[in-house]
Write a protein that holds these residues in place. Structure first.
Motif, mmCIF file in Angstrom:
data_model
loop_
_atom_site.group_PDB
_atom_site.id
_atom_site.type_symbol
_atom_site.label_atom_id
_atom_site.label_comp_id
_atom_site.label_asym_id
_atom_site.label_seq_id
_atom_site.Cartn_x
_atom_site.Cartn_y
_atom_site.Cartn_z
ATOM 1 N N ASP A 69 0.817 -1.182 0.200
ATOM 2 C CA ASP A 69 0.037 0.045 -0.222
ATOM 3 C C ASP A 69 0.981 1.313 -0.028
ATOM 4 O O ASP A 69 0.363 2.322 0.209
ATOM 5 C CB ASP A 69 -1.155 -0.043 1.241
ATOM 6 N N GLN A 127 -6.049 2.340 -8.909
ATOM 7 C CA GLN A 127 -5.335 1.154 -8.294
ATOM 8 C C GLN A 127 -4.270 0.799 -9.203
ATOM 9 O O GLN A 127 -4.262 0.313 -10.229
ATOM 10 C CB GLN A 127 -6.194 0.101 -8.056
ATOM 11 N N ALA A 183 -0.262 -2.204 -6.020
ATOM 12 C CA ALA A 183 -0.930 -2.106 -5.161
ATOM 13 C C ALA A 183 -1.474 -3.378 -4.434
ATOM 14 O O ALA A 183 -2.087 -4.172 -5.130
ATOM 15 C CB ALA A 183 -2.224 -1.060 -5.445
ATOM 16 N N THR A 231 -3.376 -4.688 -0.182
ATOM 17 C CA THR A 231 -3.765 -4.388 1.145
ATOM 18 C C THR A 231 -2.570 -4.349 2.218
ATOM 19 O O THR A 231 -2.881 -3.911 3.309
ATOM 20 C CB THR A 231 -4.869 -5.170 1.611
#
Length: 216
Positions: free
Chosen positions: A11, A56, A73, A75
């Protein structure tokens, strides 16, 4: 055969780009998904041009000499794979060895991936246009942490490499002027990358990888 590449999901894509640019890497590609479609956001565009938009980033690719780093990208921060430049014979050998040990192979015209028992992958790349001039950077050594529930000597056999050092806590394998030092850890982690560089330097990227330029 040449160790040239590593890839992360994170991230922190903007801070990763800023870090590598500050250490002499050029932006080769920014590819992101916006409104359900894939677009390129390559230079001369800068982050101020699109930071406010819901993009994204599937991949950002940075290159310094013969070192290629990509990140996309995610999480959470996750090390995905190492990459090797190979010729046709080397590719065939690794695939045979990997399949003999029950590993899954995903082969395409662009590149080939081999799944490892540690949850990371090995990319096998035959295209030479994914790197630049070796005078500006070459990976000489990488330090990789792996769980030793599966013997890391498997990689020695896949790569037809030479064992330079073996201790209770790890193994160092050597092939064609580069080394892969594997030490025991609870999960796969890329710890340190040593580069042949015009100017010596040492820094830590936003994901905790130590990048060391060794000078000439």
């Amino acid at each position: 055969m040449q160790l040239f590449h590593y890839h992360f999901w994170t991230d922190k894509v903007e801070s990763m780009e800023q870090f590598y640019r500050s250490h002499g890497f050029r932006i080769a590609l920014r590819m992101g998904k916006e409104d359900g479609e894939m677009y390129r956001y390559n230079p001369p565009l800068e982050w101020d041009d699109f930071r406010h938009r819901p993009i994204q980033f599937r991949i950002i690719e940075v290159i310094r000499g013969q070192v290629n780093v990509t990140f996309g990208a995610g999480t959470r921060d996750r090390f995905d794979h190492l990459g090797l430049l190979v010729d046709g014979k080397e590719l065939d050998h690794i695939l045979i060895r990997a399949q003999q040990t029950g590993m899954r192979v995903n082969k395409s015209e662009a590149r080939t991936f081999v799944q490892t028992p540690w949850g990371i992958r090995i990319e096998l790349q035959q295209r030479r246009d994914v790197v630049d001039d070796e005078r500006e950077g070459v990976i000489k050594e990488a330090v990789l942490r792996l769980p030793f529930s599966t013997d890391p000597r498997m990689l020695e056999e896949w790569f037809e490499a030479e064992v330079l050092e073996e201790t209770k806590g790890g193994i160092t394998i050597h092939r064609d002027g580069w080394c892969l030092r594997i030490t025991e850890g609870d999960k796969p982690r890329l710890d340190t990358v040593y580069l042949k560089s015009v100017d010596p330097f040492e820094a830590v990227d936003p994901l905790g990888v130590r990048l060391i330029g060794m000078g000439r």
